[in-house]
Design a protein around this motif. Sequence first.
Motif, PDB file in Angstrom:
ATOM      1  N   CYS A  76       0.837  -1.200   0.000  1.00 21.35           N
ATOM      2  CA  CYS A  76       0.000   0.000   0.000  1.00 21.35           C
ATOM      3  C   CYS A  76       0.873   1.252   0.000  1.00 21.35           C
ATOM      4  O   CYS A  76       0.604   2.204  -0.742  1.00 21.35           O
ATOM      5  N   GLN A  77       1.908   1.253   0.816  1.00 24.16           N
ATOM      6  CA  GLN A  77       2.819   2.394   0.844  1.00 24.16           C
ATOM      7  C   GLN A  77       3.418   2.632  -0.550  1.00 24.16           C
ATOM      8  O   GLN A  77       3.407   3.757  -1.049  1.00 24.16           O
ATOM      9  N   ALA A  78       3.906   1.576  -1.181  1.00 30.43           N
ATOM     10  CA  ALA A  78       4.526   1.714  -2.502  1.00 30.43           C
ATOM     11  C   ALA A  78       3.525   2.257  -3.530  1.00 30.43           C
ATOM     12  O   ALA A  78       3.852   3.142  -4.327  1.00 30.43           O
ATOM     13  N   ILE A  79       2.296   1.748  -3.488  1.00 29.81           N
ATOM     14  CA  ILE A  79       1.265   2.204  -4.429  1.00 29.81           C
ATOM     15  C   ILE A  79       0.939   3.678  -4.201  1.00 29.81           C
ATOM     16  O   ILE A  79       0.825   4.459  -5.150  1.00 29.81           O
ATOM     17  N   VAL A  80       0.815   4.079  -2.935  1.00 30.63           N
ATOM     18  CA  VAL A  80       0.482   5.472  -2.644  1.00 30.63           C
ATOM     19  C   VAL A  80       1.647   6.389  -3.047  1.00 30.63           C
ATOM     20  O   VAL A  80       1.421   7.499  -3.532  1.00 30.63           O
ATOM     21  N   TYR A  81       2.882   5.931  -2.868  1.00 27.16           N
ATOM     22  CA  TYR A  81       4.032   6.715  -3.359  1.00 27.16           C
ATOM     23  C   TYR A  81       3.894   6.949  -4.855  1.00 27.16           C
ATOM     24  O   TYR A  81       4.051   8.070  -5.339  1.00 27.16           O
ATOM     25  N   GLU A 123       7.337  -2.008  12.244  1.00 31.66           N
ATOM     26  CA  GLU A 123       8.272  -0.992  11.733  1.00 31.66           C
ATOM     27  C   GLU A 123       8.337  -1.130  10.216  1.00 31.66           C
ATOM     28  O   GLU A 123       8.204  -2.234   9.691  1.00 31.66           O
ATOM     29  N   PHE A 124       8.525  -0.011   9.546  1.00 35.35           N
ATOM     30  CA  PHE A 124       8.762  -0.084   8.109  1.00 35.35           C
ATOM     31  C   PHE A 124       9.809   0.939   7.700  1.00 35.35           C
ATOM     32  O   PHE A 124       9.971   1.967   8.342  1.00 35.35           O
ATOM     33  N   GLU A 125      10.532   0.585   6.665  1.00 44.02           N
ATOM     34  CA  GLU A 125      11.549   1.469   6.087  1.00 44.02           C
ATOM     35  C   GLU A 125      11.260   1.576   4.603  1.00 44.02           C
ATOM     36  O   GLU A 125      11.091   0.570   3.917  1.00 44.02           O
ATOM     37  N   THR A 126      11.214   2.807   4.116  1.00 45.65           N
ATOM     38  CA  THR A 126      10.986   3.045   2.701  1.00 45.65           C
ATOM     39  C   THR A 126      12.287   3.519   2.085  1.00 45.65           C
ATOM     40  O   THR A 126      12.901   4.462   2.576  1.00 45.65           O
ATOM     41  N   ILE A 127      12.709   2.847   1.029  1.00 44.87           N
ATOM     42  CA  ILE A 127      13.941   3.192   0.328  1.00 44.87           C
ATOM     43  C   ILE A 127      13.532   3.722  -1.046  1.00 44.87           C
ATOM     44  O   ILE A 127      12.937   3.002  -1.852  1.00 44.87           O
ATOM     45  N   ILE A 128      13.833   4.989  -1.273  1.00 45.49           N
ATOM     46  CA  ILE A 128      13.461   5.634  -2.527  1.00 45.49           C
ATOM     47  C   ILE A 128      14.732   5.952  -3.310  1.00 45.49           C
ATOM     48  O   ILE A 128      15.680   6.508  -2.757  1.00 45.49           O
ATOM     49  N   LYS A 136      11.741  17.502  -0.901  1.00 47.78           N
ATOM     50  CA  LYS A 136      10.537  17.164  -1.659  1.00 47.78           C
ATOM     51  C   LYS A 136      10.095  15.730  -1.336  1.00 47.78           C
ATOM     52  O   LYS A 136       8.914  15.454  -1.160  1.00 47.78           O
ATOM     53  N   LEU A 137      11.072  14.820  -1.229  1.00 41.85           N
ATOM     54  CA  LEU A 137      10.746  13.422  -0.940  1.00 41.85           C
ATOM     55  C   LEU A 137      10.275  13.247   0.500  1.00 41.85           C
ATOM     56  O   LEU A 137       9.404  12.414   0.773  1.00 41.85           O
ATOM     57  N   GLU A 138      10.805  14.032   1.421  1.00 38.44           N
ATOM     58  CA  GLU A 138      10.335  13.979   2.814  1.00 38.44           C
ATOM     59  C   GLU A 138       8.900  14.473   2.915  1.00 38.44           C
ATOM     60  O   GLU A 138       8.085  13.899   3.648  1.00 38.44           O
ATOM     61  N   ARG A 139       8.548  15.522   2.182  1.00 42.99           N
ATOM     62  CA  ARG A 139       7.161  16.004   2.154  1.00 42.99           C
ATOM     63  C   ARG A 139       6.243  14.937   1.560  1.00 42.99           C
ATOM     64  O   ARG A 139       5.136  14.687   2.053  1.00 42.99           O
ATOM     65  N   LEU A 140       6.724  14.305   0.487  1.00 46.15           N
ATOM     66  CA  LEU A 140       5.958  13.234  -0.141  1.00 46.15           C
ATOM     67  C   LEU A 140       5.725  12.100   0.867  1.00 46.15           C
ATOM     68  O   LEU A 140       4.608  11.588   0.984  1.00 46.15           O
ATOM     69  N   ALA A 141       6.752  11.738   1.612  1.00 44.26           N
ATOM     70  CA  ALA A 141       6.631  10.663   2.603  1.00 44.26           C
ATOM     71  C   ALA A 141       5.586  11.007   3.663  1.00 44.26           C
ATOM     72  O   ALA A 141       4.781  10.147   4.057  1.00 44.26           O
ATOM     73  N   GLN A 142       5.563  12.243   4.117  1.00 43.19           N
ATOM     74  CA  GLN A 142       4.564  12.664   5.109  1.00 43.19           C
ATOM     75  C   GLN A 142       3.154  12.555   4.536  1.00 43.19           C
ATOM     76  O   GLN A 142       2.225  12.112   5.213  1.00 43.19           O
ATOM     77  N   GLN A 143       3.000  12.937   3.279  1.00 44.46           N
ATOM     78  CA  GLN A 143       1.687  12.864   2.629  1.00 44.46           C
ATOM     79  C   GLN A 143       1.262  11.408   2.428  1.00 44.46           C
ATOM     80  O   GLN A 143       0.101  11.063   2.623  1.00 44.46           O
ATOM     81  N   VAL A 144       2.213  10.559   2.045  1.00 39.64           N
ATOM     82  CA  VAL A 144       1.911   9.134   1.861  1.00 39.64           C
ATOM     83  C   VAL A 144       1.431   8.538   3.182  1.00 39.64           C
ATOM     84  O   VAL A 144       0.404   7.854   3.244  1.00 39.64           O
ATOM     85  N   ASP A 145       2.171   8.801   4.266  1.00 36.60           N
ATOM     86  CA  ASP A 145       1.787   8.255   5.568  1.00 36.60           C
ATOM     87  C   ASP A 145       0.417   8.767   6.007  1.00 36.60           C
ATOM     88  O   ASP A 145      -0.335   8.058   6.671  1.00 36.60           O
TER      89      ASP A 145
END
Length: 174
Positions: A76-81, A123-128, A136-145
């Motif tokens: 789900c995290q990957a799809i939302v990213y 726990e989860f770790e996202t590797i982009i 920009k990617l940190e903002r994206l991560a906050q929005q995804v979560d």
Amino acid sequence: MSEFVKQSLGTLIQELKKDADKAQVSFEATSVLEEGVSVRSTVRQFEFKFDEPELLGGKDGAPNPVEYVLASLGSCQAIVYRALASLKGIQLESVTVKTKGDLNLQGFLGLDSNVRPGYEKIEFETIIVSDESPEKLERLAQQVDAICPVLDIISKPLKVEGKLTIKNKHELVG
């Protein structure tokens, strides 16, 4: 592929802005116990198996339900990213989500009523991989979560209702 995602979601967003009633959807699954602790589940036209490792009485023929929870969160995290990045014009080379859950078997086996039967911690770790700025990617991560449905389901209380239907096996013979 990102363009297809962007177009699909853009069309859906416009449709929902016109008619918010279309936003309410339901998903269903049917799970049937087979031999031992093996289970066959169907969702729409898809079928998949569940089993337990030998330690828990299974034949280790498929992931168990709590492993599917971890895989569901990562998926789900990957799809939302992908979805959000597509809508925002953010280029992602790859997204990998690693998940880990800690579970105390004493709760599941009913050996200690003070121990919950499910995960105590996930726990989860996202590797982009991306050439976009870290900010920009940190903002994206906050929005995804903030909008990931599976993260919401497993991290916040929700109403779950169960119903038991009992049938006599002689009723099934027709």
